[in-house]
Design a protein around this motif. Structure first.
Motif, PDB file in Angstrom:
ATOM      1  N   PHE A  85       0.812  -1.209   0.000  1.00  0.00           N
ATOM      2  CA  PHE A  85       0.000   0.000   0.000  1.00  0.00           C
ATOM      3  C   PHE A  85       0.852   1.268   0.000  1.00  0.00           C
ATOM      4  CE2 PHE A  85      -3.291  -2.965   1.621  1.00  0.00           C
ATOM      5  CZ  PHE A  85      -4.245  -2.720   0.637  1.00  0.00           C
ATOM      6  N   ALA A  86       2.023   1.209   0.608  1.00  0.00           N
ATOM      7  CA  ALA A  86       2.940   2.348   0.538  1.00  0.00           C
ATOM      8  C   ALA A  86       3.362   2.600  -0.909  1.00  0.00           C
ATOM      9  CB  ALA A  86       4.168   2.089   1.419  1.00  0.00           C
ATOM     10  N   LYS A  87       3.609   1.523  -1.631  1.00  0.00           N
ATOM     11  CA  LYS A  87       4.000   1.635  -3.036  1.00  0.00           C
ATOM     12  C   LYS A  87       2.859   2.198  -3.877  1.00  0.00           C
ATOM     13  CE  LYS A  87       5.646  -1.204  -6.904  1.00  0.00           C
ATOM     14  NZ  LYS A  87       6.056  -2.573  -7.325  1.00  0.00           N
ATOM     15  N   ILE A  88       1.643   1.707  -3.658  1.00  0.00           N
ATOM     16  CA  ILE A  88       0.484   2.184  -4.416  1.00  0.00           C
ATOM     17  C   ILE A  88       0.213   3.655  -4.125  1.00  0.00           C
ATOM     18  CG2 ILE A  88      -2.025   1.964  -4.644  1.00  0.00           C
ATOM     19  CD1 ILE A  88      -0.560  -0.196  -6.127  1.00  0.00           C
ATOM     20  N   LEU A  89       0.321   4.044  -2.846  1.00  0.00           N
ATOM     21  CA  LEU A  89       0.095   5.445  -2.474  1.00  0.00           C
ATOM     22  C   LEU A  89       1.130   6.355  -3.127  1.00  0.00           C
ATOM     23  CD1 LEU A  89      -0.831   5.186   1.315  1.00  0.00           C
ATOM     24  CD2 LEU A  89      -2.295   6.035  -0.535  1.00  0.00           C
ATOM     25  N   HIS A  90       2.377   5.929  -3.119  1.00  0.00           N
ATOM     26  CA  HIS A  90       3.433   6.753  -3.719  1.00  0.00           C
ATOM     27  C   HIS A  90       3.183   6.958  -5.206  1.00  0.00           C
ATOM     28  CE1 HIS A  90       7.493   7.518  -5.475  1.00  0.00           C
ATOM     29  NE2 HIS A  90       7.549   8.344  -4.447  1.00  0.00           N
ATOM     30  N   ALA A  91       2.807   5.891  -5.892  1.00  0.00           N
ATOM     31  CA  ALA A  91       2.533   5.996  -7.329  1.00  0.00           C
ATOM     32  C   ALA A  91       1.340   6.908  -7.587  1.00  0.00           C
ATOM     33  CB  ALA A  91       2.274   4.607  -7.915  1.00  0.00           C
ATOM     34  N   SER A  92       0.313   6.820  -6.750  1.00  0.00           N
ATOM     35  CA  SER A  92      -0.870   7.650  -6.933  1.00  0.00           C
ATOM     36  C   SER A  92      -0.563   9.115  -6.661  1.00  0.00           C
ATOM     37  CB  SER A  92      -1.984   7.173  -6.002  1.00  0.00           C
ATOM     38  OG  SER A  92      -3.160   7.938  -6.183  1.00  0.00           O
ATOM     39  N   ILE A  93       0.160   9.389  -5.574  1.00  0.00           N
ATOM     40  CA  ILE A  93       0.525  10.772  -5.238  1.00  0.00           C
ATOM     41  C   ILE A  93       1.412  11.367  -6.324  1.00  0.00           C
ATOM     42  CG2 ILE A  93       1.862  12.179  -3.622  1.00  0.00           C
ATOM     43  CD1 ILE A  93       0.871  10.279  -1.400  1.00  0.00           C
ATOM     44  N   LYS A  94       2.366  10.578  -6.804  1.00  0.00           N
ATOM     45  CA  LYS A  94       3.234  11.039  -7.883  1.00  0.00           C
ATOM     46  C   LYS A  94       2.430  11.343  -9.141  1.00  0.00           C
ATOM     47  CE  LYS A  94       7.348   9.659 -10.518  1.00  0.00           C
ATOM     48  NZ  LYS A  94       8.333   8.561 -10.752  1.00  0.00           N
ATOM     49  N   GLY A  95       1.401  10.524  -9.387  1.00  0.00           N
ATOM     50  CA  GLY A  95       0.568  10.725 -10.568  1.00  0.00           C
ATOM     51  C   GLY A  95      -0.226  12.009 -10.524  1.00  0.00           C
ATOM     52  N   LEU A  96      -0.498  12.541  -9.326  1.00  0.00           N
ATOM     53  CA  LEU A  96      -1.265  13.779  -9.203  1.00  0.00           C
ATOM     54  C   LEU A  96      -0.505  14.970  -9.762  1.00  0.00           C
ATOM     55  CD1 LEU A  96      -2.684  13.367  -5.578  1.00  0.00           C
ATOM     56  CD2 LEU A  96      -3.925  13.076  -7.728  1.00  0.00           C
ATOM     57  N   LYS A 135      10.749   3.843   2.586  1.00  0.00           N
ATOM     58  CA  LYS A 135      10.998   3.627   1.160  1.00  0.00           C
ATOM     59  C   LYS A 135      11.239   4.925   0.401  1.00  0.00           C
ATOM     60  CE  LYS A 135       8.448   0.617  -1.065  1.00  0.00           C
ATOM     61  NZ  LYS A 135       9.391  -0.447  -1.436  1.00  0.00           N
ATOM     62  N   HIS A 136      10.583   6.010   0.819  1.00  0.00           N
ATOM     63  CA  HIS A 136      10.607   7.230   0.011  1.00  0.00           C
ATOM     64  C   HIS A 136      11.199   8.436   0.720  1.00  0.00           C
ATOM     65  CE1 HIS A 136       8.260   4.887  -2.788  1.00  0.00           C
ATOM     66  NE2 HIS A 136       7.355   4.675  -1.871  1.00  0.00           N
ATOM     67  N   GLY A 137      11.580   8.278   1.997  1.00  0.00           N
ATOM     68  CA  GLY A 137      12.293   9.340   2.693  1.00  0.00           C
ATOM     69  C   GLY A 137      11.473  10.557   3.052  1.00  0.00           C
ATOM     70  N   VAL A 138      10.164  10.432   3.030  1.00  0.00           N
ATOM     71  CA  VAL A 138       9.284  11.560   3.349  1.00  0.00           C
ATOM     72  C   VAL A 138       8.052  11.025   4.062  1.00  0.00           C
ATOM     73  CG1 VAL A 138       8.111  11.409   1.112  1.00  0.00           C
ATOM     74  CG2 VAL A 138       8.067  13.554   2.383  1.00  0.00           C
ATOM     75  N   LEU A 187       4.227  10.455   4.851  1.00  0.00           N
ATOM     76  CA  LEU A 187       3.071  10.348   3.971  1.00  0.00           C
ATOM     77  C   LEU A 187       2.257  11.635   3.990  1.00  0.00           C
ATOM     78  CD1 LEU A 187       1.065   8.852   2.163  1.00  0.00           C
ATOM     79  CD2 LEU A 187       0.111   7.786   4.223  1.00  0.00           C
ATOM     80  N   ARG A 188       2.024  12.199   5.169  1.00  0.00           N
ATOM     81  CA  ARG A 188       1.212  13.413   5.265  1.00  0.00           C
ATOM     82  C   ARG A 188       1.872  14.576   4.522  1.00  0.00           C
ATOM     83  NH1 ARG A 188       3.290  12.463  10.344  1.00  0.00           N
ATOM     84  NH2 ARG A 188       1.351  11.494  11.031  1.00  0.00           N
ATOM     85  N   ASP A 189       3.207  14.644   4.561  1.00  0.00           N
ATOM     86  CA  ASP A 189       3.910  15.719   3.848  1.00  0.00           C
ATOM     87  C   ASP A 189       3.817  15.531   2.341  1.00  0.00           C
ATOM     88  OD1 ASP A 189       4.648  16.886   6.251  1.00  0.00           O
ATOM     89  OD2 ASP A 189       6.575  15.837   6.344  1.00  0.00           O
ATOM     90  N   ALA A 190       3.867  14.277   1.908  1.00  0.00           N
ATOM     91  CA  ALA A 190       3.734  13.992   0.471  1.00  0.00           C
ATOM     92  C   ALA A 190       2.348  14.388  -0.023  1.00  0.00           C
ATOM     93  CB  ALA A 190       3.993  12.509   0.210  1.00  0.00           C
ATOM     94  N   ILE A 191       1.331  14.133   0.804  1.00  0.00           N
ATOM     95  CA  ILE A 191      -0.039  14.507   0.438  1.00  0.00           C
ATOM     96  C   ILE A 191      -0.172  16.018   0.359  1.00  0.00           C
ATOM     97  CG2 ILE A 191      -2.441  14.521   1.242  1.00  0.00           C
ATOM     98  CD1 ILE A 191      -1.920  11.726   2.433  1.00  0.00           C
ATOM     99  N   ILE A 192       0.345  16.731   1.347  1.00  0.00           N
ATOM    100  CA  ILE A 192       0.239  18.191   1.390  1.00  0.00           C
ATOM    101  C   ILE A 192       0.898  18.831   0.176  1.00  0.00           C
ATOM    102  CG2 ILE A 192       1.017  20.253   2.637  1.00  0.00           C
ATOM    103  CD1 ILE A 192       0.648  18.631   5.230  1.00  0.00           C
ATOM    104  N   SER A 193       2.052  18.297  -0.221  1.00  0.00           N
ATOM    105  CA  SER A 193       2.786  18.900  -1.343  1.00  0.00           C
ATOM    106  C   SER A 193       2.200  18.552  -2.701  1.00  0.00           C
ATOM    107  CB  SER A 193       4.252  18.456  -1.300  1.00  0.00           C
ATOM    108  OG  SER A 193       4.359  17.049  -1.482  1.00  0.00           O
ATOM    109  N   SER A 194       1.392  17.492  -2.773  1.00  0.00           N
ATOM    110  CA  SER A 194       0.893  17.030  -4.076  1.00  0.00           C
ATOM    111  C   SER A 194      -0.593  17.286  -4.290  1.00  0.00           C
ATOM    112  CB  SER A 194       1.163  15.530  -4.243  1.00  0.00           C
ATOM    113  OG  SER A 194       2.538  15.240  -4.152  1.00  0.00           O
ATOM    114  N   VAL A 195      -1.395  17.256  -3.214  1.00  0.00           N
ATOM    115  CA  VAL A 195      -2.838  17.479  -3.344  1.00  0.00           C
ATOM    116  C   VAL A 195      -3.092  18.958  -3.129  1.00  0.00           C
ATOM    117  CG1 VAL A 195      -5.125  16.824  -2.525  1.00  0.00           C
ATOM    118  CG2 VAL A 195      -3.264  15.172  -2.437  1.00  0.00           C
TER     119      VAL A 195
END
Length: 336
Positions: free
Chosen positions: A260-271, A305-308, A310-318
Motif C-alpha cells: 500500500f505504501a507503493k500504491i500510495l506513492h505511485a498515486s501521489i506522484k501521478g497527481l 521507502k521514500h524518505g518523506v 506520507l502526510r507531507d507527500a499529500i500536502i505537497s501534491s494534493v
C-alpha cells in the motif's frame, strides 16, 4: 459520546453545505477522527433530524447534481471522499469493485486490477461474504458472475478469479506442513519453468485452493526455506504478463503495508504528472480503506521507502482544495 453532541455535529454538517472553507476544515478533521460506530451514529442522527441520508446527500454533491454546487463550501472531491468514509467497509468495497468492473476504462486495465487485488487479497473470507451481499443489494448483480465476465488481460483475469475462489474452499485454520509443501511446489515451478515463464497452472491451483492466510504462511515459509522472498524469485524469470501480475498479488498478500505504501506513492506522484497510466484514484481508495486497519505501518513503510512522511507527500501534491487535503492528512494521522 452523548446523543446531543451528535446532534450538534449533524447541524454543523448540514450548515457546511454553504460554509466557507476556513470554517469547514475543523469539521472535516473532526469527521476523519470519528470511529466507525460513531460515523454510523452520526449518519442515523442526521437522517432523524433532516429526513435525508447523509451519504446520499454527499454522493449527490460529489456527482455535481446540487443546484447550489457553485456556491457550496464543500467540493465534489471532498464529498466523494467523505461519502466513502461514512459507509461500512463492505459497502465501500462493493463500490470500488463495481467501479473497477463496469466503468469504461479503456486502456486502464492496471487500475482495475489494482483495486480488485487489494480487496480480494487483503480481506478476510467473512468480509468477502458481506461485500458480495452489499454488491447484490446495491447493484442487483451477482459479484461472482461479474468477476467471471471481467474484461481484463487474460493473466490478470485468471489470477483475480483464483483469488475469489480462494475465499470459498479452504480450512479455517492455517497448516504449517501444507505451507511448506506449497512453498516447495512454488520453488520447483521456478526451477522447471520454460522460457515463457513459470508454470501458471500450479500457481493458479494454489491460489484457488488456499485461503489468503494460508498463502501468506506459504510465502513466509518460502522465505524461511530458501532465504529470499518468492517475489524475488519471480524477478529472475521471464517477465511476462502473468509474472508481472503475480508480483503484485504476492506483495499484497505477504506484506500489505509495503504494497500500500507503493500504491500510495505511485498515486501521489501521478497527481503531479500528466500521465494517464497512474492510478490517481488509489489515493482516496487506500486512505479510507486502510485508515483503521494498518495506517501506522503503511506510514512507517512509506517513510522508509521514500524518505518523506506520507502526510507531507499529500500536502505537497494534493493542491487546490485545502479541506480535501486536510481530510486525507487527518486519515494519515489516524490510529486504530
Amino acid at each position: 459520546m452523548p446523543t446531543l453532541d451528535f446532534e450538534i455535529e449533524c447541524k454543523e454538517i448540514h450548515e457546511s453545505w454553504i460554509r466557507p472553507p476556513e470554517q469547514l476544515n475543523q469539521l472535516v478533521r473532526s469527521l476523519a477522527r470519528r470511529k466507525r460506530h460513531e460515523r454510523q451514529q452520526i449518519r442515523e442522527t442526521y437522517k432523524g433530524i433532516y429526513g435525508e441520508d447523509l451519504v446520499s446527500r454527499l454522493q449527490h454533491k460529489a456527482d455535481g447534481n446540487d443546484a447550489d454546487q457553485i456556491t457550496t463550501g464543500i467540493s465534489p472531491n471532498l464529498c466523494a471522499a467523505l461519502s466513502l468514509w461514512m459507509i461500512n467497509q463492505h459497502e465501500r468495497d462493493a463500490i470500488f469493485i463495481q467501479e473497477a468492473l463496469h466503468n469504461d476504462q479503456q486502456g486502464r486495465h492496471g487500475k482495475k486490477y489494482n483495486a480488485l487485488v487489494e480487496i480480494f487479497a487483503s480481506r478476510k473470507s467473512s468480509q468477502i461474504l458481506l461485500i458480495k451481499q452489499a454488491y447484490h443489494t446495491k447493484f442487483r448483480r451477482q459479484l461472482d458472475q461479474d468477476i467471471i465476465n471481467i474484461e481484463l488481460p487474460h493473466p490478470h483475469q485468471k489470477i483475480v478469479v483464483a483469488l475469489v475462489a480462494s475465499h470459498k474452499a479452504h480450512h479455517a485454520d492455517v497448516n504449517q506442513d501444507i505451507a511448506k509443501s506449497d512453498a516447495r511446489r512454488l520453488f520447483e515451478t521456478g526451477r522447471e519453468r520454460s522460457s515463457s515463464g513459470i508454470q501458471e497452472a500450479v500457481v493458479l491451483e494454489l491460489f484457488s485452493k488456499r485461503s489468503i492466510p494460508q498463502l501468506k504462511l506459504t510465502f513466509s515459509c518460502y522465505k524461511h526455506i530458501y532465504g529470499h522472498d518468492y517475489k524475488k524469485s519471480l524477478k529472475s524469470v521471464s517477465s511476462g504478463e502473468f509474472e508481472n501480475a503475480l508480483k503484485m498479488v504476492v506483495q499484497c498478500v505477504h506484506n500489505p503495508p509495503n504494497y500500500f505504501a507503493k500504491i500510495l506513492h505511485a498515486s501521489i506522484k501521478g497527481l503531479t504528472s500528466s500521465s494517464t497510466s497512474d492510478d490517481k484514484g488509489a489515493l482516496v481508495r487506500v486512505m479510507v480503506s486502510r485508515a483503521e486497519v494498518d495506517m501506522d505501518e503503511i506510514q512507517r513503510m512509506f517513510k522508509k521507502k521514500h524518505g518523506v512522511e506520507l502526510r507531507d507527500a499529500i500536502i505537497s501534491s494534493v493542491t487546490g482544495d485545502n479541506c480535501y487535503t486536510d481530510f486525507l492528512v487527518a486519515l494519515a494521522s489516524k490510529s486504530k
